[in-house]
Design a protein around this motif. Structure first.
Motif, PDB file in Angstrom:
ATOM      1  N   PRO A   1       0.832  -1.215   0.000  1.00 34.35           N
ATOM      2  CA  PRO A   1       0.000   0.000   0.000  1.00 34.35           C
ATOM      3  C   PRO A   1       0.866   1.265   0.000  1.00 34.35           C
TER       4      PRO A   1
ATOM      5  N   LEU B   1       0.947   3.806   1.803  1.00 36.54           N
ATOM      6  CA  LEU B   1       1.441   4.321   3.076  1.00 36.54           C
ATOM      7  C   LEU B   1       2.569   3.480   3.661  1.00 36.54           C
TER       8      LEU B   1
ATOM      9  N   ARG C   1       5.949   2.318   4.616  1.00 34.05           N
ATOM     10  CA  ARG C   1       7.291   2.899   4.676  1.00 34.05           C
ATOM     11  C   ARG C   1       7.894   2.510   6.021  1.00 34.05           C
TER      12      ARG C   1
ATOM     13  N   GLN D   1       6.271   2.963   9.686  1.00 33.93           N
ATOM     14  CA  GLN D   1       4.821   2.948   9.547  1.00 33.93           C
ATOM     15  C   GLN D   1       4.232   1.704  10.208  1.00 33.93           C
TER      16      GLN D   1
ATOM     17  N   VAL E   1      -0.222  -4.143   9.152  1.00 34.81           N
ATOM     18  CA  VAL E   1      -0.827  -5.396   9.585  1.00 34.81           C
ATOM     19  C   VAL E   1      -0.686  -6.368   8.421  1.00 34.81           C
TER      20      VAL E   1
ATOM     21  N   LEU F   1      -1.347  -4.681   4.954  1.00 35.12           N
ATOM     22  CA  LEU F   1      -2.178  -3.487   5.057  1.00 35.12           C
ATOM     23  C   LEU F   1      -1.441  -2.442   5.889  1.00 35.12           C
ATOM     24  N   ALA F   2      -1.656  -1.184   5.533  1.00 35.33           N
ATOM     25  CA  ALA F   2      -1.006  -0.110   6.287  1.00 35.33           C
ATOM     26  C   ALA F   2      -1.961   0.414   7.339  1.00 35.33           C
ATOM     27  N   ARG F   3      -1.430   0.675   8.512  1.00 34.20           N
ATOM     28  CA  ARG F   3      -2.213   1.408   9.506  1.00 34.20           C
ATOM     29  C   ARG F   3      -1.793   2.856   9.422  1.00 34.20           C
ATOM     30  N   HIS F   4      -2.673   3.736   9.844  1.00 35.53           N
ATOM     31  CA  HIS F   4      -2.178   5.096  10.024  1.00 35.53           C
ATOM     32  C   HIS F   4      -2.667   5.565  11.374  1.00 35.53           C
ATOM     33  N   ASP F   5      -1.982   6.547  11.943  1.00 38.99           N
ATOM     34  CA  ASP F   5      -2.357   6.971  13.284  1.00 38.99           C
ATOM     35  C   ASP F   5      -3.482   7.989  13.199  1.00 38.99           C
TER      36      ASP F   5
ATOM     37  N   TYR G   1       5.101  11.874  15.536  1.00 40.45           N
ATOM     38  CA  TYR G   1       4.335  11.858  14.298  1.00 40.45           C
ATOM     39  C   TYR G   1       4.610  10.611  13.500  1.00 40.45           C
ATOM     40  N   GLY G   2       5.506   9.767  13.977  1.00 44.51           N
ATOM     41  CA  GLY G   2       5.875   8.578  13.199  1.00 44.51           C
ATOM     42  C   GLY G   2       4.674   7.683  13.027  1.00 44.51           C
TER      43      GLY G   2
END
Lengths: 195, 248
Positions: free
Chosen positions: A94, A96, A98, A101, A104, A120-124, A178-179
């Protein structure tokens, strides 16, 4: 209140309380099954079954991503700052994805390596304009340089931050990292490490 | 004597009250939603990670909030209806349930559209998404149960009980992202701490949340008026009102 209504009110209150208790207890019993993924610590502790479909989630460790130039194969490590798990994945990641990051991955553990079929990417929960993110990163780097050079000027980054603040309290949310963060119990630890 | 008045008088009072309030709600809704949409979609800065795709937050968060708070409101009305046998409580549930269902669907839909570019998937069976899907089915259940029972009083009582049963799901939705590990991120806006975004993103979001609340208020009043007219169609005041409308 007339006694009839009082009785009905108690009945309604009892219904809701009893039901909450029952549902709460069942959810507590099912706790492990409701979690979407195992953390690297869970896997290290042997909680995750081997050679069965599971999800593993954590942060992509800095400097661990190795892409195979000839194919879509990617090797990386996921970490929760306590344990790390090596992951092998072949496919499209995905946008996002990197280093640093949250991800899952769905796949199986085979001899200590997680073979992922889907990543899958998580984002905060934090949002900020790119300029602010850049400024924060610069401040971070500046601080790192200063810390390694001269310990006395440590508060330089702090004053930089307050000068870039637009006045409200959101700065505190920024400075908490912010990571990425994770919703696991030790999520605060991630934030601390991103500082 | 007072109760008799109260029972018969209150739908009419509510009807007049709704009629007076609705234009105000309609105009403020239009203004807030227009301002919020233009501000959020055109002027708010992009996100450092997600670029422009985060902008769906301006729809997703308000509808997801309302999907849950409407259910809580329904459960409160259900309790009032059960304890005090108030007709208007059931009128409210009947009017608002489809609105809640629509908003829950919108929250799930916008979430899926958002999830595809950011997470890499439309859907995942994590605790947040699954409990939200359950909320949609609860709304469907409330609507179906009402439609299935002919007798109005019996329907009102069963539906009220169902709203109270379903309300247990609301804290589960809210805290799912804290209690379990999920793909969905934790809440950005909390009452107890500063929002995890700068004011230039947060303020348009706040305007949208307010605008959607007013929109739901307007929808609730409009649908309750219809519901009152239908339920009270044999009363003299409704027949007078209809005659008046026809005469105009």
């Amino acid at each position: 209140m007339n006694p009839k209504r009082k009785k009905r009110l108690l009945l309604v209150g009892g219904l809701v309380c009893g039901l909450s208790l029952a549902v709460g207890l069942s959810l507590m019993a099912l706790r492990d099954n409701i979690n979407l993924f195992y953390t690297p610590s869970d896997i290290a502790a042997g909680l995750a079954p081997e050679e069965r479909n599971i999800r593993a989630g954590g942060l992509v460790e800095d400097g661990s991503v190795k892409r195979d130039p000839a194919s879509l194969r990617v090797d990386f490590m996921i970490t929760d700052m306590e344990s790390t798990v090596p992951v092998v994945y072949e496919g499209i990641l995905p946008d996002l994805f990197r280093e640093g990051q949250g991800v899952v991955a769905l796949g199986t553990m085979v001899e200590g390596v997680f073979h992922a079929r889907q990543v899958l990417a998580r984002h905060d929960e934090e949002y900020m304009p790119p300029e602010v993110a850049d400024a924060l990163e610069r401040a971070e780097r500046l601080r790192a340089v200063r810390e390694s050079g001269d310990g006395e000027q440590q508060d330089g980054a702090g004053s930089y931050r307050s000068s870039s603040d637009n006045g409200s309290g959101y700065n505190s949310a920024y400075s908490s990292g912010y990571g990425d963060s994770d919703s696991t119990d030790d999520g605060d630890e991630y934030k601390g490490s991103a500082e | 004597m007072w109760q008799w008045f109260h029972k018969l008088g209150s739908p009419k009072w509510f009807f007049d009250f709704a009629t007076r309030l609705m234009p105000w709600l309609a105009w403020s809704t239009l203004v807030l939603l227009a301002v919020g949409l233009v501000w959020g979609l055109l002027f708010a800065p992009p996100d450092y990670q997600q670029g422009n795709s985060y902008r769906i937050i301006f729809i997703h968060v308000p509808v997801a909030y309302l999907a849950q708070s409407i259910y809580v409101a329904m459960a409160v009305a259900g309790a009032v209806g059960l304890v005090w046998r108030m007709k208007m409580a059931d009128t409210f549930i009947a009017a608002i349930a489809p609105v809640g269902a629509a908003l829950t669907f919108l929250a799930l839909f916008t979430g899926a559209v958002w999830g595809k570019p950011t997470w890499g998937t439309w859907w995942v069976w994590d605790a947040r998404l699954t409990s939200m899907l359950l909320l949609l089915f609860l709304y469907f259940g409330v609507m179906a149960l009402r439609a299935a029972i002919e007798d109005r009083e019996a329907a009102a009582r069963s539906v009220a009980v169902l709203t109270l049963i379903g309300v247990v799901n609301i804290p589960i939705i809210k805290y799912s992202v804290d209690w379990w590990n999920t793909l969905h991120q934790p809440a950005s806006i909390k009452l107890t701490s500063a929002p995890a975004m700068p004011p230039e993103m947060f303020l348009p979001l706040l305007v949208m949340i307010l605008g959607f609340h007013l929109l739901v208020g307007w929808l609730a009043l409009a649908r309750m008026r219809n519901e009152i007219l239908e339920r009270e169609r044999r009363t003299r005041w409704v027949q007078r009102w209809i005659a008046q409308q026809a005469g105009e």
